[in-house]
Design a protein around this motif. Structure first.
Motif, mmCIF file in Angstrom:
data_model
loop_
_atom_site.group_PDB
_atom_site.id
_atom_site.type_symbol
_atom_site.label_atom_id
_atom_site.label_comp_id
_atom_site.label_asym_id
_atom_site.label_seq_id
_atom_site.Cartn_x
_atom_site.Cartn_y
_atom_site.Cartn_z
ATOM 1 N N THR A 78 0.830 -1.195 0.000
ATOM 2 C CA THR A 78 0.000 0.000 0.000
ATOM 3 C C THR A 78 0.870 1.252 0.000
ATOM 4 O O THR A 78 1.821 1.354 0.766
ATOM 5 C CB THR A 78 -0.894 0.011 1.255
ATOM 6 N N LYS A 79 0.537 2.189 -0.869
ATOM 7 C CA LYS A 79 1.253 3.467 -0.917
ATOM 8 C C LYS A 79 0.324 4.527 -0.352
ATOM 9 O O LYS A 79 -0.696 4.861 -0.960
ATOM 10 C CB LYS A 79 1.649 3.809 -2.360
ATOM 11 N N LEU A 80 0.646 5.023 0.840
ATOM 12 C CA LEU A 80 -0.146 6.066 1.479
ATOM 13 C C LEU A 80 0.706 7.317 1.598
ATOM 14 O O LEU A 80 1.710 7.332 2.309
ATOM 15 C CB LEU A 80 -0.610 5.623 2.874
ATOM 16 N N LEU A 81 0.333 8.349 0.863
ATOM 17 C CA LEU A 81 0.965 9.658 0.983
ATOM 18 C C LEU A 81 0.062 10.477 1.889
ATOM 19 O O LEU A 81 -1.015 10.905 1.482
ATOM 20 C CB LEU A 81 1.089 10.343 -0.375
ATOM 21 N N LEU A 82 0.492 10.662 3.119
ATOM 22 C CA LEU A 82 -0.341 11.299 4.129
ATOM 23 C C LEU A 82 0.258 12.642 4.528
ATOM 24 O O LEU A 82 1.438 12.719 4.884
ATOM 25 C CB LEU A 82 -0.457 10.392 5.361
ATOM 26 N N PHE A 83 -0.566 13.659 4.470
ATOM 27 C CA PHE A 83 -0.164 14.995 4.895
ATOM 28 C C PHE A 83 -1.112 15.432 6.004
ATOM 29 O O PHE A 83 -2.325 15.336 5.855
ATOM 30 C CB PHE A 83 -0.242 15.994 3.736
ATOM 31 N N VAL A 84 -0.542 15.877 7.115
ATOM 32 C CA VAL A 84 -1.346 16.432 8.199
ATOM 33 C C VAL A 84 -0.924 17.884 8.360
ATOM 34 O O VAL A 84 0.249 18.165 8.628
ATOM 35 C CB VAL A 84 -1.154 15.649 9.513
ATOM 36 N N ASN A 85 -1.858 18.773 8.145
ATOM 37 C CA ASN A 85 -1.601 20.219 8.187
ATOM 38 C C ASN A 85 -0.415 20.606 7.304
ATOM 39 O O ASN A 85 0.422 21.419 7.669
ATOM 40 C CB ASN A 85 -1.385 20.690 9.626
ATOM 41 N N GLY A 86 -0.335 19.988 6.127
ATOM 42 C CA GLY A 86 0.691 20.323 5.148
ATOM 43 C C GLY A 86 2.022 19.606 5.330
ATOM 44 O O GLY A 86 2.904 19.739 4.500
ATOM 45 N N ARG A 87 2.191 18.827 6.390
ATOM 46 C CA ARG A 87 3.438 18.109 6.656
ATOM 47 C C ARG A 87 3.283 16.650 6.236
ATOM 48 O O ARG A 87 2.328 15.983 6.616
ATOM 49 C CB ARG A 87 3.757 18.163 8.144
ATOM 50 N N CYS A 88 4.238 16.151 5.447
ATOM 51 C CA CYS A 88 4.220 14.749 5.030
ATOM 52 C C CYS A 88 4.614 13.887 6.229
ATOM 53 O O CYS A 88 5.696 14.058 6.802
ATOM 54 C CB CYS A 88 5.192 14.533 3.872
ATOM 55 N N VAL A 89 3.714 12.992 6.633
ATOM 56 C CA VAL A 89 3.918 12.178 7.835
ATOM 57 C C VAL A 89 3.480 10.743 7.585
ATOM 58 O O VAL A 89 2.945 10.416 6.523
ATOM 59 C CB VAL A 89 3.137 12.748 9.043
ATOM 60 N N SER A 92 0.608 4.784 11.417
ATOM 61 C CA SER A 92 0.304 3.358 11.266
ATOM 62 C C SER A 92 -1.181 3.089 11.486
ATOM 63 O O SER A 92 -1.762 2.217 10.837
ATOM 64 C CB SER A 92 1.162 2.523 12.216
ATOM 65 N N LYS A 93 -1.825 3.856 12.351
ATOM 66 C CA LYS A 93 -3.260 3.659 12.596
ATOM 67 C C LYS A 93 -4.081 4.012 11.357
ATOM 68 O O LYS A 93 -5.000 3.288 10.988
ATOM 69 C CB LYS A 93 -3.719 4.474 13.794
ATOM 70 N N ILE A 94 -3.752 5.111 10.714
ATOM 71 C CA ILE A 94 -4.496 5.500 9.505
ATOM 72 C C ILE A 94 -4.200 4.517 8.380
ATOM 73 O O ILE A 94 -5.100 4.135 7.631
ATOM 74 C CB ILE A 94 -4.188 6.958 9.119
ATOM 75 N N ARG A 95 -2.957 4.051 8.257
ATOM 76 C CA ARG A 95 -2.612 3.053 7.237
ATOM 77 C C ARG A 95 -3.445 1.779 7.444
ATOM 78 O O ARG A 95 -4.031 1.253 6.499
ATOM 79 C CB ARG A 95 -1.122 2.717 7.293
ATOM 80 N N ARG A 96 -3.509 1.288 8.675
ATOM 81 C CA ARG A 96 -4.297 0.073 8.958
ATOM 82 C C ARG A 96 -5.776 0.297 8.662
ATOM 83 O O ARG A 96 -6.463 -0.585 8.157
ATOM 84 C CB ARG A 96 -4.104 -0.370 10.404
ATOM 85 N N CYS A 97 -6.264 1.485 8.961
ATOM 86 C CA CYS A 97 -7.661 1.823 8.695
ATOM 87 C C CYS A 97 -7.949 1.761 7.195
ATOM 88 O O CYS A 97 -8.934 1.150 6.765
ATOM 89 C CB CYS A 97 -7.944 3.210 9.251
ATOM 90 N N VAL A 98 -7.095 2.363 6.389
ATOM 91 C CA VAL A 98 -7.254 2.361 4.929
ATOM 92 C C VAL A 98 -7.190 0.930 4.395
ATOM 93 O O VAL A 98 -8.034 0.496 3.605
ATOM 94 C CB VAL A 98 -6.192 3.252 4.252
ATOM 95 N N GLU A 99 -6.198 0.156 4.848
ATOM 96 C CA GLU A 99 -6.037 -1.220 4.375
ATOM 97 C C GLU A 99 -7.213 -2.099 4.775
ATOM 98 O O GLU A 99 -7.604 -2.988 4.026
ATOM 99 C CB GLU A 99 -4.723 -1.802 4.897
#
Length: 192
Positions: A78-89, A92-99
């Motif tokens: 899985t490729k998750l490009l996650l930005f929180v308030n403009g910062r690339c971060v 693991s919880k959000i990744r598991r949720c998406v998967e």
């Protein structure tokens, strides 16, 4: 960021052309994804947007992004490009949720590409849990994950994809027999 461009060349490459070159002034995120990750991914993206709606955070958590639908399959992770308030971060919880959503709705072995931007009040994000500040912790993380789950699920179920998804819903029926005070539980599976 539409005003930023970059060129990527491998050190061993003697070719005059760059391996990846973006143009300044790219208009959309989809264009940027196409330039970096390729046309296969960019042509199978569906956009999503969602705001939190619970009583604690009403409208203060905003998600937006792009994700691949059932028409795209990858054997890679899985490729998750996650930005929180403009910062690339990373989270693991959000990744598991998406998967977990992809695992239920799409065929086994399908690996998604997800670009997601989350905006929330700055004081709700702790960037000091990892030395390189790539992993973050969030206040109301369960609400954020629920919002992510709903957005991904809704987007996948409503995408105009040529693939047919067979989603099975398991319903538990409970009946009470008044004369004996006995409770009977029966499970049934329906095609949704």
């Amino acid at each position: 960021h539409a005003g930023i461009s970059f060129t990527l060349r491998r050190m061993s490459s003697k070719a005059a052309l760059a391996d990846v070159h973006t143009q300044q002034g790219l208009v959309t995120r989809r264009d940027a994804i196409r330039h970096v990750y390729g046309r296969d991914i960019s042509s199978n993206l569906a956009a999503f947007e969602r705001r939190s709606s619970d009583e604690k955070t009403t409208g203060r958590i905003r998600l937006e992004g792009l994700l691949t639908t059932g028409g795209f399959t990858s054997a890679k992770k899985t490729k998750l490009l996650l930005f929180v308030n403009g910062r690339c971060v990373e989270s693991s919880k959000i990744r598991r949720c998406v998967e977990s959503v992809y695992g239920v709705l799409l065929p086994k072995g399908v690996r998604p590409f997800v670009f997601m931007s989350i905006a929330m009040p700055l004081e709700w994000v702790d960037v000091n849990i990892h030395p390189t500040k790539t992993e973050v912790a969030m206040l109301h993380e369960e609400i954020v994950c629920d919002c992510v789950r709903q957005a991904v699920e809704e987007t996948l179920l409503t995408s105009e994809d040529s693939r047919t998804m067979d989603v099975r819903v398991q319903t538990t029926l409970v009946t009470a027999e008044a004369s004996h005070g006995v409770q009977t539980t029966r499970s049934m599976t329906q095609a949704a």
